[in-house]
Design an enzyme around this catalytic site. Structure first.
Site, mmCIF file in Angstrom:
data_model
loop_
_atom_site.group_PDB
_atom_site.id
_atom_site.type_symbol
_atom_site.label_atom_id
_atom_site.label_comp_id
_atom_site.label_asym_id
_atom_site.label_seq_id
_atom_site.Cartn_x
_atom_site.Cartn_y
_atom_site.Cartn_z
ATOM 1 N N HIS C 17 9.116 -3.134 -12.312
ATOM 2 C CA HIS C 17 10.177 -2.416 -13.242
ATOM 3 C C HIS C 17 10.854 -3.338 -14.111
ATOM 4 C CE1 HIS C 17 9.042 -0.092 -9.818
ATOM 5 N NE2 HIS C 17 9.542 0.898 -10.506
ATOM 6 N N HIS C 105 2.243 -4.780 2.929
ATOM 7 C CA HIS C 105 2.982 -5.210 1.531
ATOM 8 C C HIS C 105 3.471 -6.535 1.475
ATOM 9 C CE1 HIS C 105 2.472 -1.600 -1.006
ATOM 10 N NE2 HIS C 105 2.563 -1.085 0.269
ATOM 11 N N ASP C 333 -2.449 5.642 -4.326
ATOM 12 C CA ASP C 333 -3.924 5.821 -4.626
ATOM 13 C C ASP C 333 -4.480 5.801 -3.118
ATOM 14 O OD1 ASP C 333 -4.372 5.686 -7.276
ATOM 15 O OD2 ASP C 333 -3.921 3.654 -7.454
#
Lengths: 362, 362, 362, 362
Positions: C17, C105, C333
């Site tokens: 971002h 993550h 995805d």
């Protein structure tokens, strides 16, 4: 390569007439608040065109931070990319040089090495490349600042005019801050805190400008508050890495650390900085022993040659080897030393932060 | 770190009193015949104790090539490890310094950085570390030699005594070979090809030695026949990498490239090296343009401070901060510049070969 | 650090971002015409949102070349900076994760290492970081292309569905071109040139998507036409540098070179690639001997784990250690292998060009 | 190049028949006591010729520490040079290969790349090069040990014989110590802590040896106690640097990290390691998230091909391209995996210490 540093790494990009110039900074500590104004302040100091003495090119040079910060301007530990658009391009100023390797410029060697050159001006050798350096140095200085490391430089000579020796020694002991030098700059349009010599230097440069010529000078820089222990014993001595950084600035011809060339004339008994209470009572060493910082002020001097671009006619040859007369139109700086001050400080800051981050091991 | 270079990489190891000192050379081209005698010749040049002027330590310094060659002395493309045993160790000479950071030495900073020091003498900061550099430089020079690149250096000043300016300029234009300098050295015990100033320098050093003191000086070095195109536009300008290499030599305080600090006093119209038939007619630049070699002679000058170890008593403090009187017993050099000549040449050779190998791209 | 390569160096920057993502490419040969369309083609291949199988985020991902080229798109030998704006940012998708280290993550480790994380999404760990890699790979491939080196990759398995062994062996011997794989992709929305298994894979992924889950797979890559002699004997063996590059791609869990893990089951008499006319008659080695390319096809396989972001509820804890239920809204995805194909090719291209440029020495 | 690591740098030197092999270690923390016995222990583990299964070459492999320590074996912060003489050289064993590029060996590519090869045997590609790696790893392990990081590896398969899956999973959760593995090795002459499969493996290798053939296998390695935060987000992910290190070991063909290739068959809902009290309850990731260590056990598996040197006749060609029959006389290992165990551990240790030292920044 276009990267300097091992843990604090600055990679610069951009030519004088590409879309933008700038840098990617890698390895800056995370969770540190970046002050965008302080960054812009350094770019403004580097910017030419502010005074009657320097080139009239009006580069606004607004820094845009593209990556590496969160919305609160805190660093994320990821690369900080900063760029500055090239806005005031005048390729027509350079058309005349298409076929001519300008004396003192990189045209000849770039053509030989790369078999191509930027169509206009210096390309990668342009002074605009130093924008990336100043960005990298400005960010480094923000971190160093909170460690109470301060770096400041000033013009110590122009041509034969020097700051008097005793004044210079006092300045090295108690260096003016960057802000103090900028106050001086606002007054005399020149970054020399010693009024008398500053005025003489300005006068000389004005004369040189009238003569369509240029002149060299020196910049002295002091690093105050540098932690003990930076630098490595062998190839990466503090002053060796610093010399690398400084001698990579365009137009530099010499580097003196501590007592420098004058120190070669001294005897060891005079030059040795003896300890009193485990603190050296003099500082001929210049802030390192055996290549490692000792906590004293670090000082060094840099030689800048006279700018190569001059308005005067020069007999030279073109790339075909034919004799020609070269006369540079357009703007040029008669002397870059005052403007070089923030670039010298920036490279010093990059070195100090890099060696500081490298020195952490336990 | 203890490695210099990117493609021709020299990693040195060893302290003054470890079993051996030496280096690992990585990246040297394969299938090249190494001349062991030429390697030993350079180590002999570096060796102290040959003349009445220098330290009496008799280090035999025999180079042993441990790896990287086949039985015909052809390089295999693998790392070349060379080592030299430390034979003449006199730890007792250093006992007195156990508790004292010698002025001008690395004792203080090593102790602060590493929280330990070699028990005796300089350890890693000893001049013996330069053996690894000379090995790396000697091997590089063998390769450069068949490219017709020659490097030679000489003492250009001791204290206030300098080679006369015009003589120095002639020497830069037509540098003596290393062999010619060694012939001079055999005669005057000193590496200055200008007889008159050489004798004066020797006399001064003898006086300094009698005074149990030391004195500094400068070394000038010329690289002849360097290919065009070495060095990079930005941070790795030829002179920047060279400055890094040279300022990493112990006791250096300054580096001048081409016109150096004198060049700052000139005007651009005089300093610019104009082309005639696409060849510069002067060489104020010192052999590079924009940081890239242009085929002209490369020349630079190095400042060496007076040796820190002196026989004279020095008031200083010990590590506890107590006042003490330090008097160095044992051997010491009153002046290192003559002996530094092959070290300067070696670092220059390492830089040239590294940047040459880096410049290959297609 | 964020730089890969020694002579062909790619430095990436940007978070998911930040204003933009991209890279600085240093060391690319000069005077080479860059094809902007071919660069964009690779970025388009990388782009998600093209098929019903993949995420719907519509990133236009237009490459802007900021520096390094002249107006004729010829490289100048200076750094090539390429950037792509981040346009389609939906920070609101990530608000829910502010306090939760998402399983699989980087949230947990980034927070621990940097004491800060990007406010939204993966920040530096986002798949958008691979844009810089693809830019670096696309430029490298243009150079390799004129050397007749071609690189192509395809999906060799998804979950338990694999390309049949004999088909796979044929593909390794005669790899489809990138264009041929794109034709297949246009048809089945998937980069597997073997129609039967491709359709099964697509079906499986559709099912996984319905289940709000994800699935892993493998990508196989072949480098054809690679010059002999790339790679170094010791630490920088071709396959070692390649493994470094490939295992730095997000979500990779394994790397096989040549015969890979299957090869461990063979006997030497079967595995050794014997020579006929000084050319190996089999290729279990995978294109290198002793870590140096031998001119045969180079092939390797990469394992990709199932994507960590899934729509299914997951019991996990927040940063305070409290039990919570995590359910990811927004796009994701179900399988990245097809989209990973150009990233794998890009990293391979960066390695080949870097080792090629490094191999030049005389 | 022959150097691995950025802050903990290991440079290896030596060929199979040079005077010695060894390494220079740079960047090791100062003031740390080196245990010479522990160093020798690791070299002994690496040494072939201890069991009936392995080569009979009796290399004593005594480590000599040449530099970097004081007389109390405390590190000085300077480079640690360690070397091992090559004593048991039998060049006559290799005479027959002068004109023949041995299948599976580096002969062909070395000759093409360097235009020369060591006259006898593998030269730089010999397994003796791993001595330098083991020295570097042994020193690293001493430092890691006091940080409570332990590294241990074992043979997980030979040919088709594998440690049963559940046993292997238990071993990964609770890895045996190196000492425990050596106890097993003393018993079965093999480094597999699961008795039943170990005996089968030994039996298979004995058969292969009778057949004058060779066989491959895998090694599994676990790193326990690794600090959180090692590795970098982008190119220098922990597993990427580790893959580089591991795939640089001779004869490796594959690398799996965490769930590896099996993980590609899982769904995300199963593969994701969910947190409980901010600690993952499973460890499919293998000890990193986003390329940065998360404090869990790090585990990986390495594929080793069957040894290339076999006693069986092989039809192949010589350098002139003529058909010949090659039959290797002299000693050879039928399987290297057991002996590779300390080499795998060493490379892992080098990576962990390097990334640990790199991670220090404030």
């Amino acid at each position: 390569m276009s990267t300097f540093g091992q843990k604090y790494r600055v990679t610069t990009f951009g030519e004088s007439h590409s879309k933008a110039v700038g840098c990617v900074i890698d390895g800056f500590p995370s969770n540190f608040k970046i002050d965008q104004d302080a960054l812009q302040y350094q770019l403004n100091r580097r910017r030419p065109g502010q005074t009657k003495l320097t080139t009239q090119r009006d580069e606004k040079d607004k820094a845009i931070i593209i990556s590496g910060l969160n919305t609160q301007h805190l660093t994320l530990g990821s690369p900080i990319m900063i760029m500055v658009y090239n806005e005031d391009m005048r390729p027509q100023d350079y058309k005349q040089f298409d076929d001519i390797p300008r004396p003192g410029h990189a045209d000849f060697t770039y053509q030989m090495k790369y078999e191509i050159r930027a169509e206009s001006g210096g390309g990668r050798s342009s002074a605009r490349e130093t924008i990336g350096r100043v960005c990298g140095g400005a960010i480094a200085q923000q971190y160093l600042s909170q460690m109470n490391v301060s770096i400041s430089a000033w013009v110590s000579s122009v041509g034969n005019i020097e700051i008097p020796k005793e004044v210079q020694q006092q300045l090295i002991l108690n260096p003016p801050t960057q802000d103090q030098i900028e106050e001086v700059n606002a007054k005399y349009q020149f970054r020399n805190p010693h009024q008398e010599s500053a005025l003489e230097m300005v006068k000389l440069i004005e004369q040189v400008k009238l003569d369509k010529d240029s002149i060299g000078g020196t910049v002295t820089c002091v690093i105050k508050g540098c932690p003990i222990g930076l630098g490595e014993p062998c190839f990466d001595k503090f002053q060796a890495v610093l010399a690398h950084a400084i001698m990579s600035i365009p137009a530099t011809k010499g580097f003196e650390f501590g007592s420098g060339f004058e120190g070669t004339k001294q005897r060891g008994s005079a030059h040795n900085d003896r300890f009193k209470n485990l603190k050296p009572i003099t500082n001929n060493a210049g802030g390192t022993l055996g290549g490692i910082t000792n906590g004293e002020n670090i000082y060094f001097k840099v030689a800048f040659k006279p700018v190569s671009t001059i308005g005067l006619e020069q007999e030279t040859s073109n790339f075909k080897g034919e004799d020609i007369i070269l006369e540079a139109h357009g703007r040029h700086d008669p002397c870059v030393v005052s403007r070089a001050v923030p670039v010298v400080e920036s490279m010093a800051a990059i070195v100090v932060l890099d060696l500081y981050l490298l020195s952490k091991q336990k």
